[in-house]
Design a protein around this motif. Structure first.
Motif, PDB file in Angstrom:
ATOM      1  N   GLY A 123       0.816  -1.211   0.000  1.00 33.77           N
ATOM      2  CA  GLY A 123       0.000   0.000   0.000  1.00 33.77           C
ATOM      3  C   GLY A 123       0.843   1.250   0.000  1.00 33.77           C
ATOM      4  O   GLY A 123       2.073   1.190   0.060  1.00 33.77           O
ATOM      5  N   PHE A 124       0.164   2.385  -0.097  1.00 29.84           N
ATOM      6  CA  PHE A 124       0.874   3.669  -0.104  1.00 29.84           C
ATOM      7  C   PHE A 124      -0.105   4.772   0.251  1.00 29.84           C
ATOM      8  O   PHE A 124      -1.320   4.588   0.166  1.00 29.84           O
ATOM      9  CB  PHE A 124       1.505   3.941  -1.476  1.00 29.84           C
ATOM     10  N   LEU A 125       0.448   5.891   0.659  1.00 33.46           N
ATOM     11  CA  LEU A 125      -0.354   7.054   1.014  1.00 33.46           C
ATOM     12  C   LEU A 125       0.032   8.211   0.098  1.00 33.46           C
ATOM     13  O   LEU A 125       1.201   8.579   0.018  1.00 33.46           O
ATOM     14  CB  LEU A 125      -0.070   7.426   2.470  1.00 33.46           C
ATOM     15  N   LEU A 126      -0.962   8.735  -0.594  1.00 30.41           N
ATOM     16  CA  LEU A 126      -0.714   9.865  -1.497  1.00 30.41           C
ATOM     17  C   LEU A 126      -0.990  11.179  -0.772  1.00 30.41           C
ATOM     18  O   LEU A 126      -2.049  11.358  -0.190  1.00 30.41           O
ATOM     19  CB  LEU A 126      -1.623   9.781  -2.725  1.00 30.41           C
ATOM     20  N   ASP A 127      -0.023  12.071  -0.839  1.00 31.08           N
ATOM     21  CA  ASP A 127      -0.119  13.355  -0.142  1.00 31.08           C
ATOM     22  C   ASP A 127       0.081  14.473  -1.173  1.00 31.08           C
ATOM     23  O   ASP A 127       1.133  14.558  -1.788  1.00 31.08           O
ATOM     24  CB  ASP A 127       0.952  13.346   0.966  1.00 31.08           C
ATOM     25  N   GLY A 128      -0.948  15.266  -1.371  1.00 29.70           N
ATOM     26  CA  GLY A 128      -0.849  16.360  -2.348  1.00 29.70           C
ATOM     27  C   GLY A 128      -1.160  15.924  -3.769  1.00 29.70           C
ATOM     28  O   GLY A 128      -0.871  16.640  -4.724  1.00 29.70           O
ATOM     29  N   PHE A 129      -1.723  14.759  -3.911  1.00 32.05           N
ATOM     30  CA  PHE A 129      -2.115  14.218  -5.214  1.00 32.05           C
ATOM     31  C   PHE A 129      -3.217  13.192  -4.978  1.00 32.05           C
ATOM     32  O   PHE A 129      -3.103  12.408  -4.038  1.00 32.05           O
ATOM     33  CB  PHE A 129      -0.919  13.553  -5.896  1.00 32.05           C
ATOM     34  N   PRO A 130      -4.276  13.113  -5.768  1.00 31.54           N
ATOM     35  CA  PRO A 130      -4.634  14.032  -6.862  1.00 31.54           C
ATOM     36  C   PRO A 130      -5.102  15.393  -6.337  1.00 31.54           C
ATOM     37  O   PRO A 130      -5.597  15.487  -5.230  1.00 31.54           O
ATOM     38  CB  PRO A 130      -5.785  13.298  -7.559  1.00 31.54           C
TER      39      PRO A 130
END
Ligand code: ZN
Length: 208
Positions: free
Chosen positions: A76-83
């Motif tokens: 997994g991953f965490l998107l910060d500032g996107f989208p």
């Protein structure tokens, strides 16, 4: 992570990523990484940034998808500032269609008056880049850096006119994502007012 400027997304994203042991991806970090490695995408992004033009969605999405492809199996991953826009969100969902798209969008809700209070009090040392805040983290002497005694400044980005502009861009381009993820049943809203620890606890509970 969704939320207006000054909501503390970056700080909270780091805490969540550490807690869940997943990587945090920010479009800003990806831009810097590609530019440091002098990749073709990095050169394309730079050609827009140096003219003060927003990097087109297509370039940003390619960078994010490139990262995801290189990092399969990280759990997994965490998107910060996107989208940041509906266009980016749709492109991301398309690109991740095989795995069902992103799981959750977490909206950090902070009232605008509080945000203005937070952003307008920020000060930064022009020499060593240490950050202060007139209320939350004041220097020992007003407007002087504790570490190197240099005068503190407000970033251009945090001046009243610029803050107004940032909110306007957020309202027009990013805020519609709240409705977008709500319709998909993937939105979790968290109250973003309080201490960093308290907000962090609420976020982890929302993700549980
Ligand atoms: Zn300093």
């Amino acid at each position: 992570m969704l939320g207006p400027p000054g909501a503390g997304k970056g700080t909270q994203a780091t805490l969540i990523a550490e807690n869940l042991k997943i990587p945090q991806i920010s479009s800003g970090d990806l831009f810097r990484d590609h530019q440091d490695r002098d990749t073709e995408l990095g050169r394309v992004a730079r050609s827009y940034m140096k003219d003060g033009v927003l990097v087109p969605d297509k370039v940003t999405i390619t960078m994010v998808m490139d990262w995801i492809e290189q990092n399969t199996g990280v759990g997994g991953f965490l998107l910060d500032g996107f989208p940041r826009t509906i266009g980016q969100a749709k492109a991301l969902d398309q690109a991740l269609a095989n795995s069902g798209g992103i799981d959750l969008a977490i909206y950090v809700n902070v009232p605008e008056t509080e945000l203005i209070h937070r952003l307008s009090g920020r000060l930064v040392c022009s020499k060593c880049k240490t950050q202060y805040h007139t209320i939350f983290a004041p220097p020992s002497e007003p407007c002087i850096c504790d570490k190197c005694m240099t005068e503190l400044n407000q970033r251009d980005d945090d001046k009243p006119e610029a803050i107004k502009k940032r909110f306007q861009v957020y309202q027009e381009e990013t805020a519609p994502l709240i409705g977008y993820y709500q319709v998909l049943g993937r939105l979790r809203e968290v109250n973003g007012v309080g201490s960093i620890e308290k907000i962090g606890e609420r976020l982890l509970r929302a993700l549980d």
